[in-house]
Design an enzyme around this catalytic site. Structure first.
Site, short mmCIF file in Angstrom:
data_model
loop_
_atom_site.label_atom_id
_atom_site.label_comp_id
_atom_site.label_asym_id
_atom_site.label_seq_id
_atom_site.Cartn_x
_atom_site.Cartn_y
_atom_site.Cartn_z
N GLU A 1 -71.95 3.38 9.30
CA GLU A 1 -70.75 3.29 10.21
C GLU A 1 -69.29 2.84 8.97
O GLU A 1 -69.92 1.97 8.40
CB GLU A 1 -71.02 2.50 11.05
CG GLU A 1 -69.85 1.92 11.85
CD GLU A 1 -69.84 0.46 12.48
OE1 GLU A 1 -69.44 0.49 13.69
OE2 GLU A 1 -70.70 -0.53 11.66
N LYS B 1 -68.98 6.73 19.39
CA LYS B 1 -69.89 4.91 19.95
C LYS B 1 -69.37 5.17 21.49
O LYS B 1 -68.41 4.46 21.82
CB LYS B 1 -69.54 4.04 18.61
CG LYS B 1 -70.39 3.17 19.31
CD LYS B 1 -69.81 1.73 18.49
CE LYS B 1 -69.94 0.32 18.40
NZ LYS B 1 -70.37 -0.69 17.98
N CYS C 1 -74.29 0.91 15.06
CA CYS C 1 -74.03 -0.60 15.15
C CYS C 1 -74.86 -1.68 16.27
O CYS C 1 -75.63 -1.45 16.72
CB CYS C 1 -72.73 -1.04 15.31
SG CYS C 1 -72.18 -2.48 14.24
#
Length: 507
Positions: A260, A325, A374
Site C-alpha cells: 500500500e 480502496k 490494508c
C-alpha cells in the site's frame, strides 16, 4: 465477579495475537467468563455492567497499540492519546455487555441444552454488528485467535468467520454450564468434534487444481517518518526496484506485488518516477500491483477526491487497471459525520480519502486479482465481493508501519488468513514493514517475511476457480444468522427479569 472479569481479560490477552505469547484456546475464556458472569449476576443491569467492564478490559489489552499511530504520527499529546484505546475498547465493551445481559436472561428462559446454541447465535450476531454498525470494526473476531492452527479454522469455509466464532462461543458456553448441567456438554461436544473432524479432513485431503502462478511480494521496510519526504521518493522507488530485481534472479515471475502506497507520489501524473517504474516493469516483462495515492480532479470551488489506489501494470509497463480502496479507516483516512463532529483525523499525515467504487477484478493474463487494501482484509463481505467479481487470487496490500512493533501487525495478519479460508482462494499479502506472506486456501502460510526487515518473498500460488459453501450461501447465511440472533435477543428480553436460574453456576 472480579476473578471472572480478570479471566475474560486474560483470555483475550493471551488468546488473540500478540508479540509475546499466544495461546489460541485461551480466547475461549472470554465468552466462557461472560457466561459465568451472566449466571452469577443478580439482575440484568448487573450482568450488563459487569460484562461491559470485562469486555472493555479485554479489548483495551488487545487494542493498546492504537496509542502508537495516534501519538507518534498524529497531533495528539500523550495524555490525550493514552485514553484512545480505552475509548474504542469501551465501544466494543457495550457489545460484550449486551451479550452478557442477553445470556443472563437466556439462562432463565431456555433449557441448559439450548443455552449454548443461543450463545453461539448471539455471539455471531454480535460480531456481525461489530463489523457493520458505525462503519464497522470487526478486529477482535473470536475465530481469528485460532488462525495459527489451520485445522481449527476450516469451519470458516462452511459458515464464515462470524459463524465459526459463534460455534466456538457455543463450545465455551457448554463448558461453562457443564459443572451444573451436564446435558449442556452435548451440543458443545458435537460442535467441537464436528469442527475438529472437518478441519482435520480438509487439511489432510487438500488438493489444489488451479493453474500455477509465480508471485513475489516486495517488503521495502520504509521508515514511516520518511515515507512522504519528497527527498526520499527516488530512494523509495529504487529500493523496491532493487528488491524486485533480486526476486527475479531466481526465475520468471507472473506477478510482483508492492505494498500500500509503496509509490509515495501521484502515479497518474507524468514524472521521472513514473517512468522509472513503468520502465522497470517493461524491461523485466512482469506484471506489477503497487499502491499509490490518486485523485479525481475537480473544478474549483469543488475539492479533488483523494483515493487510496492500487495500480496494476501489465508486463508491457502499461496500466492494466486500478482498484480504489472502498472501506476507509475512520478517523485515519476520513472523519465519520465530519460535517457535524468537531473532530479532525487522529493521524493527520494519512490524508482525507474518498471511497472507491470497483466493479471487476484486475486481470493480467490468467491472473484475476481481488484486491484488499490494508483495513479491508478484516471484512468478510469485501473478500466475498472480490470473488464474485471474478477473482481467482486475493491480494492484500498494507502498510502496518503505523502500528510499530506491537500486537496489531499479528492481529491484522490472522484476520486476513480467515479471508483465504472463507473464499477458498490463495492470498498474497504484501506490507511495507511486515508480515508479508503467501497463504493457501486452507489458511496455511507457504512463504513469509519477518517484521521490520527488507524482504522479497517469492512463491507459487494456484489460481482457483471453485467456490466454498460459505461463498455460495453467503447472503442466505447472513439473513439466517442476523434473523435468528435478533429473534433470540428478543426472546431473551421477554424472559422474566427477576426469576433466578434453577441452579446457579459457580464462579
Amino acid at each position: 465477579m472480579t476473578m471472572l472479569v480478570l479471566l475474560c481479560a486474560a483470555g483475550a490477552w493471551l488468546g488473540f495475537a500478540n508479540p509475546f505469547l499466544q495461546v489460541p484456546p485461551a480466547a475461549l475464556l472470554l465468552p466462557l467468563g461472560l457466561l459465568c458472569i451472566a449466571a452469577r449476576a443478580k439482575s440484568a443491569k448487573a450482568a450488563m455492567k459487569t460484562g461491559f467492564i470485562a469486555g472493555t478490559l479485554a479489548a483495551t489489552g488487545c487494542l493498546y497499540w492504537i496509542y502508537i499511530p495516534v501519538q507518534h504520527y498524529g497531533n495528539l499529546p500523550w495524555y490525550l492519546a493514552l485514553p484512545c484505546p480505552l475509548l474504542l475498547a469501551s465501544a466494543l465493551g457495550v457489545y460484550y455487555g449486551l451479550f452478557t445481559l442477553f445470556m443472563q436472561r437466556a439462562l432463565r428462559r431456555f433449557s441448559p441444552l439450548l443455552v449454548p446454541l443461543c450463545a453461539g447465535f448471539l455471539w455471531a450476531g454480535m460480531e456481525w454488528c461489530m463489523g457493520r454498525l458505525l462503519t464497522g470494526f470487526s478486529w477482535l473476531t473470536l475465530s481469528s485467535a485460532a488462525a495459527p492452527w489451520p485445522w481449527a479454522v476450516q469451519g470458516a469455509s462452511l459458515i464464515g468467520a462470524y459463524g465459526l466464532s459463534g460455534a466456538l462461543a457455543a463450545v465455551a458456553a457448554g463448558l461453562a454450564l457443564a459443572s451444573r448441567h451436564v446435558q449442556a456438554l452435548v451440543p458443545a461436544l458435537i460442535l467441537a468434534a464436528g469442527l475438529g473432524f472437518f478441519g482435520w479432513q480438509n487439511v489432510r485431503q487438500a488438493d489444489f487444481q488451479g493453474p500455477a502462478a509465480h508471485v513475489a511480494l516486495i517488503q521495502g521496510n520504509i521508515d514511516q517518518s520518511l515515507k512522504w519526504d519528497p527527498e526520499y521518493q527516488v530512494a523509495t522507488v529504487e529500493k523496491y526496484a532493487r528488491l524486485s530485481a533480486q526476486a527475479l534472479e531466481s526465475g520468471k515471475l507472473d506477478l510482483l506485488v508492492w505494498p500500500e502506497t509503496a509509490l509515495p507520489f501521484y502515479f497518474q501524473e507524468s514524472s521521472p518516477l513514473r517512468d522509472r517504474v513503468t520502465g522497470f516493469v517493461h524491461a523485466h516483462g512482469t506484471a506489477l500491483l503497487a499502491g499509490a495515492p490518486a485523485y479525481v480532479p475537480a473544478t474549483p470551488p469543488a475539492v479533488p477526491q483523494l483515493l487510496n489506489r492500487a495500480y496494476l501494470l501489465g508486463p508491457d509497463g502499461r496500466e492494466a487497471g486500478h482498484y480504489d480502496k472502498e472501506h476507509l479507516v475512520p478517523f485515519g483516512e476520513y472523519v465519520p459525520l465530519g460535517q457535524w463532529l468537531p473532530l479532525g483525523k487522529l493521524v493527520e499525515s494519512v490524508g482525507d480519502f474518498s471511497s472507491g467504487h470497483n466493479e471487476r477484478a484486475l486481470t493480467s493474463g490468467a491472473i484475476a486479482l481481488g484486491t484488499l487494501v490494508c483495513y479491508e482484509g478484516i471484512f468478510p463481505e469485501l473478500a466475498q465481493r472480490r470473488v464474485e467479481q471474478g477473482a481467482n487470487l486475493l491480494v492484500s496490500i498494507s502498510n502496518d508501519a503505523w502500528f510499530g512493533d506491537s500486537s496489531a501487525p499479528w492481529q491484522h495478519l490472522q484476520l486476513t488468513i480467515l479471508r483465504a479460508v472463507e473464499q477458498g482462494r490463495w492470498l498474497a499479502r504484501a506490507t511495507n514493514t511486515g508480515v508479508s506472506l503467501l497463504i493457501d486456501p486452507l489458511g496455511r502460510i507457504t512463504a513469509k517475511s519477518g517484521l521490520f526487515v527488507e524482504a522479497a518473498v517469492r512463491g507459487e500460488v494456484r489460481l482457483e476457480s471453485g467456490t466454498t459453501f460459505f461463498h455460495r450461501t453467503f447472503r442466505v447465511q447472513t439473513w439466517i444468522l442476523t434473523g435468528t440472533a435478533a429473534l433470540l435477543a428478543l426472546a431473551c428480553l421477554l424472559a422474566p427479569a427477576g426469576t433466578a436460574p434453577r441452579r446457579r453456576l459457580r464462579g
